[in-house]
Design a protein around this motif. Structure first.
Motif, short mmCIF file in Angstrom:
data_model
loop_
_atom_site.label_atom_id
_atom_site.label_comp_id
_atom_site.label_asym_id
_atom_site.label_seq_id
_atom_site.Cartn_x
_atom_site.Cartn_y
_atom_site.Cartn_z
N ARG A 75 23.41 -50.56 27.28
CA ARG A 75 22.29 -51.50 27.36
C ARG A 75 21.39 -51.17 28.56
O ARG A 75 20.18 -50.99 28.42
CB ARG A 75 22.85 -52.93 27.50
N LEU A 76 22.01 -51.05 29.75
CA LEU A 76 21.19 -50.76 30.93
C LEU A 76 20.63 -49.34 30.89
O LEU A 76 19.53 -49.08 31.39
CB LEU A 76 22.00 -50.98 32.21
N ILE A 124 14.53 -57.02 39.02
CA ILE A 124 14.68 -58.44 39.36
C ILE A 124 15.92 -59.00 38.65
O ILE A 124 16.06 -58.85 37.43
CB ILE A 124 13.41 -59.23 38.94
N GLY A 125 16.80 -59.63 39.42
CA GLY A 125 18.09 -60.09 38.89
C GLY A 125 19.02 -58.89 38.88
O GLY A 125 19.56 -58.50 37.85
N ASP A 144 22.12 -57.84 40.07
CA ASP A 144 23.36 -58.31 40.70
C ASP A 144 24.18 -57.22 41.43
O ASP A 144 24.67 -57.45 42.51
CB ASP A 144 24.22 -59.12 39.73
N GLY A 149 15.87 -57.23 43.61
CA GLY A 149 15.73 -58.65 43.95
C GLY A 149 16.83 -59.46 43.28
O GLY A 149 17.13 -59.25 42.11
N GLU A 150 17.41 -60.36 44.05
CA GLU A 150 18.50 -61.19 43.51
C GLU A 150 18.44 -62.56 44.18
O GLU A 150 18.28 -62.65 45.39
CB GLU A 150 19.84 -60.47 43.75
N VAL A 151 18.56 -63.61 43.38
CA VAL A 151 18.38 -64.96 43.92
C VAL A 151 19.69 -65.60 44.38
O VAL A 151 19.67 -66.55 45.17
CB VAL A 151 17.64 -65.86 42.88
N VAL A 152 20.82 -65.10 43.91
CA VAL A 152 22.10 -65.72 44.25
C VAL A 152 22.81 -64.87 45.33
O VAL A 152 22.85 -63.64 45.23
CB VAL A 152 23.00 -65.89 42.99
N PRO A 181 25.88 -62.16 44.25
CA PRO A 181 25.37 -60.94 43.64
C PRO A 181 24.46 -60.14 44.59
O PRO A 181 24.46 -58.90 44.57
CB PRO A 181 24.56 -61.45 42.44
N ALA A 237 15.76 -63.24 46.95
CA ALA A 237 14.52 -63.95 46.64
C ALA A 237 14.53 -64.42 45.20
O ALA A 237 15.19 -63.83 44.34
CB ALA A 237 13.32 -63.03 46.87
N GLY A 248 13.00 -64.47 41.78
CA GLY A 248 12.11 -63.75 40.87
C GLY A 248 11.22 -62.73 41.55
O GLY A 248 11.66 -61.93 42.39
N ALA A 262 16.40 -57.66 33.26
CA ALA A 262 17.36 -57.47 32.16
C ALA A 262 18.50 -58.48 32.25
O ALA A 262 18.86 -58.96 33.33
CB ALA A 262 17.92 -56.05 32.21
N GLY A 263 19.06 -58.78 31.08
CA GLY A 263 20.30 -59.56 31.04
C GLY A 263 20.12 -61.05 31.23
O GLY A 263 21.04 -61.75 31.63
N MET A 264 18.91 -61.54 30.97
CA MET A 264 18.67 -63.00 31.06
C MET A 264 18.02 -63.47 29.77
O MET A 264 17.55 -62.66 28.98
CB MET A 264 17.69 -63.32 32.19
N GLN A 323 14.71 -57.02 29.06
CA GLN A 323 15.82 -57.00 28.08
C GLN A 323 16.33 -58.43 27.99
O GLN A 323 17.24 -58.83 28.70
CB GLN A 323 16.91 -56.01 28.52
N1 SAM Z 1 20.07 -57.23 35.53
C1 SAM Z 1 21.51 -57.05 35.48
C2 SAM Z 1 21.94 -56.56 34.14
O1 SAM Z 1 21.13 -56.57 33.21
O2 SAM Z 1 23.11 -56.17 34.00
C3 SAM Z 1 22.20 -58.37 35.83
C4 SAM Z 1 22.16 -59.39 34.76
S1 SAM Z 1 22.93 -60.87 35.28
C5 SAM Z 1 23.50 -61.54 33.80
C6 SAM Z 1 21.55 -61.86 35.70
C7 SAM Z 1 21.28 -61.84 37.20
O3 SAM Z 1 19.98 -62.36 37.43
C8 SAM Z 1 22.25 -62.68 37.97
O4 SAM Z 1 22.78 -61.94 39.05
C9 SAM Z 1 21.40 -63.85 38.46
O5 SAM Z 1 21.82 -64.34 39.71
C10 SAM Z 1 20.03 -63.20 38.55
N2 SAM Z 1 18.90 -64.13 38.47
C11 SAM Z 1 18.77 -65.20 37.66
N3 SAM Z 1 17.60 -65.82 37.90
C12 SAM Z 1 16.97 -65.11 38.86
C13 SAM Z 1 15.74 -65.26 39.56
N4 SAM Z 1 14.93 -66.27 39.29
N5 SAM Z 1 15.42 -64.35 40.51
C14 SAM Z 1 16.26 -63.33 40.79
N6 SAM Z 1 17.46 -63.15 40.18
C15 SAM Z 1 17.80 -64.02 39.23
#
Ligand code: SAM
Length: 232
Positions: A9-10, A26-27, A29, A49-52, A55, A77, A79, A95-97, A122
């Motif tokens: 996928r990635l 962005i996101g 982890d 970039g990662e908000v949590v 991760p 941060a 998003g 990706a992954g959201m 994605q």
């Molecule tokens: N992008 C990677 C992938 O596709 O394998 C990680 C996917 S993971 C399921 C989603 C990540 O996005 C999580 O680590 C979550 O904390 C982060 N995330 C969710 N909302 C976000 C936001 N508003 N800004 C930055 N990161 C965010």
């Protein structure tokens, strides 16, 4: 997964990243995607970039462990607020959201898109939200891919600047995916239709309030769109 080897996928997302672009993932982890792209020499610089916090820490650890700290900046941060004007980011990967969360991220950080030429998304579900966002924000789909990994089906939508107007059918199933009409595309929509039949049967048994009637009508409308697409 590691810096040399991504999930399919990635890897499919990585395949749409232009050579030598400045990337914001962005996101991010574990920062797998930017690390892989730097390791393979596809890109020189990236922002992860990662908000949590958790991760974010593991992304930082991974970047450090690979010796990429001078090339990949990991930022805590929400998003697109991970992106600064001076970064000159040209490509964004998200990706992954869910598609709705991806469009929320794009809407909230619109002013960070000034230098961005390509957005690769994605969505795990609700890709229609991203196609709608593209139309409303002067982006267009330049490519779409659908693939299957471990029984799950994933769509990848690649946007670039431009105006587009998609029919309800194209918004739902994707103009390029519909054209390609691969076996995985058919499988995705056959699964979806089975699920819709199940939901409609359940709704039929419920008290017929206005809300239930509207929900059923919306599902049946989509069902008919997809039935026609698969019949062609
Ligand atoms: N992008 C990677 C992938 O596709 O394998 C990680 C996917 S993971 C399921 C989603 C990540 O996005 C999580 O680590 C979550 O904390 C982060 N995330 C969710 N909302 C976000 C936001 N508003 N800004 C930055 N990161 C965010």
């Amino acid at each position: 997964m590691n810096t040399n080897h991504l999930s399919e996928r990635l890897a499919a997302v990585a395949g749409f990243v232009p050579k030598d672009t400045i990337l914001a993932d962005i996101g991010s982890d574990h920062a797998y995607l930017p690390c892989y792209l730097v390791n393979k020499g596809v890109i020189q610089r990236a922002i992860a970039g990662e908000v949590v916090k958790g991760p974010f820490e593991s992304a930082k650890r991974n970047v450090q462990a690979n010796g990429f700290s001078d090339r990949i900046q990991v930022r805590l941060a929400n998003g697109l607020f991970a992106i600064e004007e001076t970064d000159g980011v040209e490509t964004i990967t998200i990706a992954g959201m869910g598609g709705t969360l991806i469009t929320t991220i794009l809407n909230e950080g619109k002013d960070r898109l000034a230098s961005v030429k390509r957005i690769i998304t994605q969505p795990n579900l609700h890709a229609i939200a991203i196609r709608q966002w593209a139309v409303e924000n002067d982006f267009q789909l330049v490519d779409e891919e659908i693939m299957q990994e471990d029984g799950k089906i994933y769509e990848i939508l690649v946007l670039e600047r431009g105006t587009a107007n998609y029919s309800p059918t194209d918004l739902l199933v994707g103009p390029i995916l519909r054209e390609k009409c691969t076996a995985v595309f058919r499988e995705k929509w056959e699964r979806e239709m089975r699920e819709w039949r199940r939901v409609v049967a359940a709704l039929d048994k419920a008290e017929q309030t206005e809300e239930i009637r509207q929900k059923k009508s919306s599902i049946l409308n989509n069902y008919e769109i997809v039935r026609k697409v698969l019949a062609t």
